[in-house]
Design a protein around this motif. Structure first.
Motif, short mmCIF file in Angstrom:
data_model
loop_
_atom_site.label_atom_id
_atom_site.label_comp_id
_atom_site.label_asym_id
_atom_site.label_seq_id
_atom_site.Cartn_x
_atom_site.Cartn_y
_atom_site.Cartn_z
N ALA A 14 0.82 -1.21 0.00
CA ALA A 14 0.00 0.00 0.00
C ALA A 14 0.86 1.26 0.00
O ALA A 14 0.55 2.24 -0.68
CB ALA A 14 -0.93 0.00 1.21
N LEU A 21 1.36 7.30 -6.35
CA LEU A 21 0.24 8.19 -6.64
C LEU A 21 0.56 9.63 -6.27
O LEU A 21 0.21 10.56 -6.99
CB LEU A 21 -1.01 7.73 -5.88
CG LEU A 21 -1.81 6.63 -6.58
CD1 LEU A 21 -2.84 6.06 -5.63
CD2 LEU A 21 -2.47 7.15 -7.84
N VAL A 25 0.16 12.19 -9.27
CA VAL A 25 -0.95 13.14 -9.12
C VAL A 25 -0.43 14.57 -9.05
O VAL A 25 -0.95 15.47 -9.70
CB VAL A 25 -1.82 12.78 -7.90
CG1 VAL A 25 -2.73 13.93 -7.50
CG2 VAL A 25 -2.67 11.54 -8.19
N GLU A 28 0.62 15.56 -12.56
CA GLU A 28 -0.50 15.82 -13.46
C GLU A 28 -1.25 17.09 -13.06
O GLU A 28 -1.79 17.78 -13.91
CB GLU A 28 -1.43 14.60 -13.51
CG GLU A 28 -0.80 13.46 -14.29
CD GLU A 28 -1.58 12.16 -14.29
OE1 GLU A 28 -1.23 11.28 -15.08
OE2 GLU A 28 -2.54 12.02 -13.49
N ARG A 29 -1.27 17.36 -11.78
CA ARG A 29 -1.93 18.60 -11.35
C ARG A 29 -1.14 19.82 -11.81
O ARG A 29 -1.73 20.82 -12.22
CB ARG A 29 -2.06 18.64 -9.83
CG ARG A 29 -3.20 17.81 -9.34
CD ARG A 29 -3.41 17.98 -7.85
NE ARG A 29 -4.49 17.11 -7.42
CZ ARG A 29 -4.91 17.01 -6.18
NH1 ARG A 29 -4.34 17.73 -5.23
NH2 ARG A 29 -5.90 16.21 -5.86
N ARG A 32 -1.84 20.43 -15.52
CA ARG A 32 -3.11 21.06 -15.88
C ARG A 32 -3.38 22.31 -15.06
O ARG A 32 -4.12 23.19 -15.48
CB ARG A 32 -4.27 20.09 -15.75
CG ARG A 32 -4.53 19.61 -14.36
CD ARG A 32 -5.86 18.89 -14.26
NE ARG A 32 -6.19 18.70 -12.87
CZ ARG A 32 -6.11 17.54 -12.24
NH1 ARG A 32 -5.72 16.46 -12.88
NH2 ARG A 32 -6.43 17.45 -10.97
N VAL B 147 -4.67 2.12 -7.31
CA VAL B 147 -3.98 3.21 -8.03
C VAL B 147 -4.73 3.79 -9.22
O VAL B 147 -4.82 5.02 -9.35
CB VAL B 147 -2.55 2.82 -8.46
CG1 VAL B 147 -1.60 2.79 -7.29
CG2 VAL B 147 -2.52 1.52 -9.22
N VAL B 150 -7.77 5.93 -8.16
CA VAL B 150 -7.41 7.19 -7.51
C VAL B 150 -6.90 8.21 -8.53
O VAL B 150 -7.30 9.38 -8.54
CB VAL B 150 -6.34 6.97 -6.41
CG1 VAL B 150 -5.87 8.30 -5.83
CG2 VAL B 150 -6.89 6.09 -5.30
N ARG B 151 -6.06 7.74 -9.45
CA ARG B 151 -5.54 8.65 -10.45
C ARG B 151 -6.66 9.20 -11.34
O ARG B 151 -6.73 10.40 -11.60
CB ARG B 151 -4.53 7.91 -11.33
CG ARG B 151 -3.92 8.81 -12.35
CD ARG B 151 -3.39 8.02 -13.51
NE ARG B 151 -2.21 8.64 -14.08
CZ ARG B 151 -1.39 8.03 -14.92
NH1 ARG B 151 -1.60 6.78 -15.25
NH2 ARG B 151 -0.37 8.66 -15.43
N ASP B 154 -8.70 11.84 -9.70
CA ASP B 154 -8.04 13.14 -9.64
C ASP B 154 -8.24 13.90 -10.96
O ASP B 154 -8.40 15.12 -10.97
CB ASP B 154 -6.55 13.00 -9.34
CG ASP B 154 -5.93 14.36 -9.03
OD1 ASP B 154 -6.33 14.95 -8.01
OD2 ASP B 154 -5.11 14.84 -9.83
N ARG B 155 -8.23 13.16 -12.05
CA ARG B 155 -8.50 13.75 -13.36
C ARG B 155 -9.92 14.35 -13.37
O ARG B 155 -10.15 15.45 -13.87
CB ARG B 155 -8.36 12.66 -14.42
CG ARG B 155 -8.61 13.08 -15.83
CD ARG B 155 -7.31 13.50 -16.51
NE ARG B 155 -7.54 13.79 -17.92
CZ ARG B 155 -7.89 14.97 -18.38
NH1 ARG B 155 -8.06 15.96 -17.55
NH2 ARG B 155 -8.07 15.16 -19.67
N MET B 194 -4.41 0.73 0.43
CA MET B 194 -4.31 2.10 0.93
C MET B 194 -5.48 2.38 1.87
O MET B 194 -6.59 1.91 1.66
CB MET B 194 -4.35 3.09 -0.23
CG MET B 194 -3.05 3.18 -1.00
SD MET B 194 -3.13 4.42 -2.31
CE MET B 194 -4.14 3.57 -3.50
N ILE B 202 -3.99 12.05 -0.66
CA ILE B 202 -3.59 12.21 -2.06
C ILE B 202 -4.56 13.13 -2.80
O ILE B 202 -4.15 14.01 -3.54
CB ILE B 202 -3.52 10.83 -2.77
CG1 ILE B 202 -2.37 10.00 -2.18
CG2 ILE B 202 -3.31 11.01 -4.27
CD1 ILE B 202 -2.50 8.52 -2.43
N LEU B 203 -5.85 12.92 -2.58
CA LEU B 203 -6.84 13.68 -3.34
C LEU B 203 -7.24 15.00 -2.67
O LEU B 203 -7.77 15.89 -3.33
CB LEU B 203 -8.09 12.82 -3.58
CG LEU B 203 -7.87 11.57 -4.44
CD1 LEU B 203 -9.16 10.77 -4.54
CD2 LEU B 203 -7.41 11.96 -5.84
#
Lengths: 89, 270
Positions: A14, A21, A25, A28-29, A32, B147, B150-151, B154-155, B194, B202-203
């Motif tokens: 995990a 991630l 993430v 990618e943030r 954009r 994974v 989650v990815r 986020d998109r 997770m 993460i988000l």
């Protein structure tokens, strides 16, 4: 699949997922978050136009969209070379 | 006052339709007037999960095209008087949904006194997904602790923040909530999965619900009875908590820890 498989645990992965991630993430943030979708294209086309006149470095052009008090401002900054070299024409 | 809630995820198969059906039932059970709309044009499935597939006469696209009235297309739920389903069309025409058409249907539902409109988004980021979120006030982002899910979510958060009516108006945007499904506290404890806080971190989202992995979800869809109505199920109680939180109530998270085993279960398994 032997008897041993019954006692085998999946390895704890995990934290690997979380770390991967977190990186992708964020990346990618950034990509954009830099502004609207058209920014990279706008930047490339501006570079082409400017290069007709001045030989600037590709990294010398910054295009940003900033939010200021509810309105969006398109900010363009071009760092000219020291002796403004004339483009080969 | 009508609140439009999109249930979305990006990735397919994470539980959007299961979630839409359960949230809609949970709200209706509290006496709210609710419409739940299937935006997955060409791949209609909400009707099956809601158990009304044999009563679909007209669908969402029929209403938009003016083939029937909105009233004719709304399927009244057999369990709750205040719950209505609008089925997706099975057409292969991808342009069947239009922004004006969707807006008109939502406005008409609002004028009809509906308090909640649940928009069940298709997977992906194409037109159907875009229109499902475009007019939303709030978004429930359904995520599996895995994974790719989650990815993708986020998109979707990026799209919610830029490609929605609320984002374009600049009035605070769409309020986003995280709903984790297929959660396995046991696998979290052993470090295989997770945790809620990992995904949350993460988000960067508020958690509106954590639904444990449950065999009851499959039996619920087999029977066409949304899982929230199977009250003995952990998944049902977790969805009911999520409904309460959507309504602004405080509820502690449940089913996120491994239950302590008693002597007998430890000896004889279970």
């Amino acid at each position: 699949m032997g008897l041993l498989a019954l006692f085998r645990r999946s390895p704890p992965t995990a934290h690997v997922a979380k770390e991967r991630l977190r990186i992708i993430v964020a990346q990618e943030r950034r990509a954009r978050g830099g502004g609207p979708d058209y920014l990279p294209l706008l930047r490339r086309e501006l570079l082409e136009v400017i290069r007709k006149y001045v030989n600037v470095d590709p990294d010398a052009i910054q295009v940003n969209v900033e939010r200021e008090e509810g309105q969006e401002v398109l900010e363009l900054s071009v760092a000219l070379p020291e002796r403004s070299a004339v483009a080969p024409s | 006052m009508t609140e439009t809630i999109v249930v979305t995820s990006g990735k397919g198969g994470v539980g959007k339709t299961t979630t839409s059906a359960s949230l809609a039932c949970g709200l209706a059970r509290r006496g709210k007037k609710v419409a739940v709309i299937d935006f997955d044009i060409g791949l209609r499935n909400l009707d099956l999960i809601m158990g009304c597939e044999r009563r679909v006469v007209y669908d969402f696209v029929n209403v938009i095209n003016g083939d029937c009235t909105l009233k004719q297309a709304l399927i009244k739920d057999k369990r709750f008087d205040t719950l209505f389903v609008l089925a997706a069309s099975q057409t292969r025409d991808k342009d069947a949904l239009t922004s004006e058409g969707v807006k008109k249907v939502l406005d008409d539902l609002s004028a009809d006194g509906f308090e909640y409109i649940i928009c069940d988004s298709p997977a992906g980021i194409e037109k159907g997904a875009h229109l499902a979120m475009y007019f939303a006030d709030r978004a429930v982002v359904v995520v599996n602790p895995e994974v790719s899910s989650v990815r993708d979510s986020d998109r979707i958060l990026g799209l919610l923040a830029s490609k929605t009516h609320r984002a374009e108006q600049g009035n605070g945007g769409v309020k986003e909530h995280l709903l984790l499904t297929r959660y396995s506290p046991k696998r979290v404890e052993t470090g295989e999965m997770m945790s809620v806080s990992d995904v949350q971190e993460i988000l960067g989202l508020d958690v509106v619900g954590v639904v444990p992995e449950s065999q009851d979800v499959l039996s619920a869809s087999n029977a066409g009875t949304p899982v929230i109505l199977n009250e003995t199920s952990d998944a049902s109680q977790a969805y009911d908590d999520a409904v309460s939180r959507l309504l602004g109530e405080q509820r502690p998270l449940r089913f996120t820890d491994v239950p302590k085993k008693g002597f007998f279960t430890r000896m004889f398994g279970g």
